[in-house]
Scaffold this active site. Structure first.
Site, short mmCIF file in Angstrom:
data_model
loop_
_atom_site.label_atom_id
_atom_site.label_comp_id
_atom_site.label_asym_id
_atom_site.label_seq_id
_atom_site.Cartn_x
_atom_site.Cartn_y
_atom_site.Cartn_z
N LYS A 1 -8.53 2.48 -9.48
CA LYS A 1 -7.34 3.00 -10.14
C LYS A 1 -6.06 2.49 -9.49
CE LYS A 1 -9.88 7.33 -10.32
NZ LYS A 1 -9.98 8.65 -9.66
N GLU B 1 -4.62 -6.63 -8.00
CA GLU B 1 -5.03 -5.58 -7.06
C GLU B 1 -3.81 -4.97 -6.36
OE1 GLU B 1 -7.02 -3.56 -6.11
OE2 GLU B 1 -9.07 -4.24 -5.93
N ASP B 2 -3.99 -3.76 -5.89
CA ASP B 2 -2.94 -3.13 -5.08
C ASP B 2 -3.06 -3.56 -3.63
OD1 ASP B 2 -5.37 -1.78 -5.05
OD2 ASP B 2 -4.50 0.18 -4.68
N ASP C 1 -8.00 -4.95 1.86
CA ASP C 1 -8.12 -4.32 3.18
C ASP C 1 -9.15 -5.13 3.98
OD1 ASP C 1 -8.36 -2.48 5.25
OD2 ASP C 1 -8.16 -0.76 3.95
N PHE D 1 -2.93 3.05 7.39
CA PHE D 1 -3.34 3.61 6.10
C PHE D 1 -2.09 3.82 5.25
CE2 PHE D 1 -5.04 6.22 2.88
CZ PHE D 1 -6.41 6.06 2.89
N VAL D 2 -2.04 3.14 4.11
CA VAL D 2 -0.83 3.24 3.29
C VAL D 2 -1.11 3.95 1.97
CG1 VAL D 2 0.42 1.28 4.26
CG2 VAL D 2 -1.24 0.87 2.44
N ASP E 1 -3.88 5.82 -2.91
CA ASP E 1 -4.07 7.26 -2.70
C ASP E 1 -4.61 7.61 -1.34
OD1 ASP E 1 -6.77 6.27 -3.19
OD2 ASP E 1 -7.34 8.38 -3.34
N ARG F 1 -0.62 8.80 -5.36
CA ARG F 1 -0.62 7.62 -6.24
C ARG F 1 0.71 7.51 -7.00
NH1 ARG F 1 -5.83 5.32 -6.52
NH2 ARG F 1 -7.55 6.80 -6.57
C1 PRP Z 1 -8.96 -0.01 -2.90
C2 PRP Z 1 -8.25 -1.22 -3.50
C3 PRP Z 1 -9.30 -2.27 -3.50
C4 PRP Z 1 -10.17 -1.92 -2.31
C5 PRP Z 1 -9.81 -2.82 -1.18
O1 PRP Z 1 -9.63 0.65 -3.90
O2 PRP Z 1 -7.75 -0.94 -4.78
O3 PRP Z 1 -10.06 -2.27 -4.69
O4 PRP Z 1 -9.86 -0.57 -1.94
O5 PRP Z 1 -10.55 -2.50 -0.04
P1 PRP Z 1 -11.45 -3.58 0.72
O6 PRP Z 1 -10.64 -4.83 0.83
O7 PRP Z 1 -11.67 -2.93 2.07
O8 PRP Z 1 -12.70 -3.76 -0.03
P2 PRP Z 1 -10.39 2.06 -3.67
O9 PRP Z 1 -11.83 1.80 -3.37
O10 PRP Z 1 -9.63 2.86 -2.64
O11 PRP Z 1 -10.31 2.74 -5.09
P3 PRP Z 1 -9.02 3.14 -5.96
O12 PRP Z 1 -8.35 1.86 -6.40
O13 PRP Z 1 -9.58 3.90 -7.11
O14 PRP Z 1 -8.10 3.97 -5.09
#
Ligand code: PRP
Length: 185
Positions: free
Chosen positions: A49, A105-106, A109, A158-159, A165, A171
């Site tokens: 999301k 993507e947002d 990580d 952690f952002v 979120d 969010r």
């Molecule tokens: C976040 C983000 C990426 C992923 C990155 O999604 O949107 O998809 O984590 O993390 P990584 O590089 O360690 O794999 P999340 O799983 O938190 O789901 P969300 O978008 O629904 O918050």
């Protein structure tokens, strides 16, 4: 909501990027994308999301037609850590055969989610697959992922906000801020 609505929130540490900085950077990224994809169709794939806000502002900064589709994936892991084991919760409605795909993507990580996703989408016969992410954490990255468009490289904190979120909260915060380490350590 903006910073004033979370004033006194002990979970939030500091503002990293204001809404103006974020939207400004997305406009710069959109200009680059527009140039690179001139004369080509473009399908933006948002990853739910977190990428909803990025997709909304990036797509509207493009002065051209684009299509948008969405995927929801779940990365198994505990708390604030992802594991690299990814499951598709909602797949694309679009056939990728011959399409130019840009994953939106947002945040990247560890890189585990995107590394898996790019391999998955490339197996569907697209003309190209690239990645645009607003945020990237170089220090946290475990998998090498080739990212064509990056908004900001950020420290390993952690952002939250602007789609990101913590326990489904923040969010809808307009800015991006860091969460106090006491929340997740
Ligand atoms: C976040 C983000 C990426 C992923 C990155 O999604 O949107 O998809 O984590 O993390 P990584 O590089 O360690 O794999 P999340 O799983 O938190 O789901 P969300 O978008 O629904 O918050």
């Amino acid at each position: 909501m903006d910073q004033t609505h979370v004033e006194g929130d002990l979970d939030l540490d500091q503002t990293l990027y204001t809404e103006e900085q974020i939207v400004g950077r997305l406009q710069e990224m959109a200009a680059e994308i527009q140039q690179d994809y001139e004369g080509k169709d473009l399908l933006l794939v948002g990853v739910l999301k977190g990428a909803v806000m990025v997709m909304a502002d990036l797509a509207r900064s493009l002065d051209r037609h684009v299509e948008m589709d969405w995927m929801a994936v779940s990365s198994y892991g505990s708390g604030t850590k992802s594991s690299g084991v990814v499951r598709i919760l909602k797949d694309l409605d679009t056939d990728l055969n011959g399409r130019h795909v840009l994953i939106v993507e947002d945040i990247i990580d560890t890189g585990l989610t995107l590394s898996w996703l790019i391999t998955n989408l490339r197996s569907r016969g697209p003309a190209s697959v690239e990645i645009a992410t607003l945020l990237r954490k170089p220090e946290a990255q475990q998998m090498e992922v080739e990212v064509k468009y990056v908004g900001f490289d950020i420290p390993n904190a952690f952002v939250v906000g602007y789609g990101l979120d913590y326990n489904e909260h923040y969010r809808n915060l307009r800015c991006i801020g860091t969460l106090s380490p006491h929340v997740y350590s």
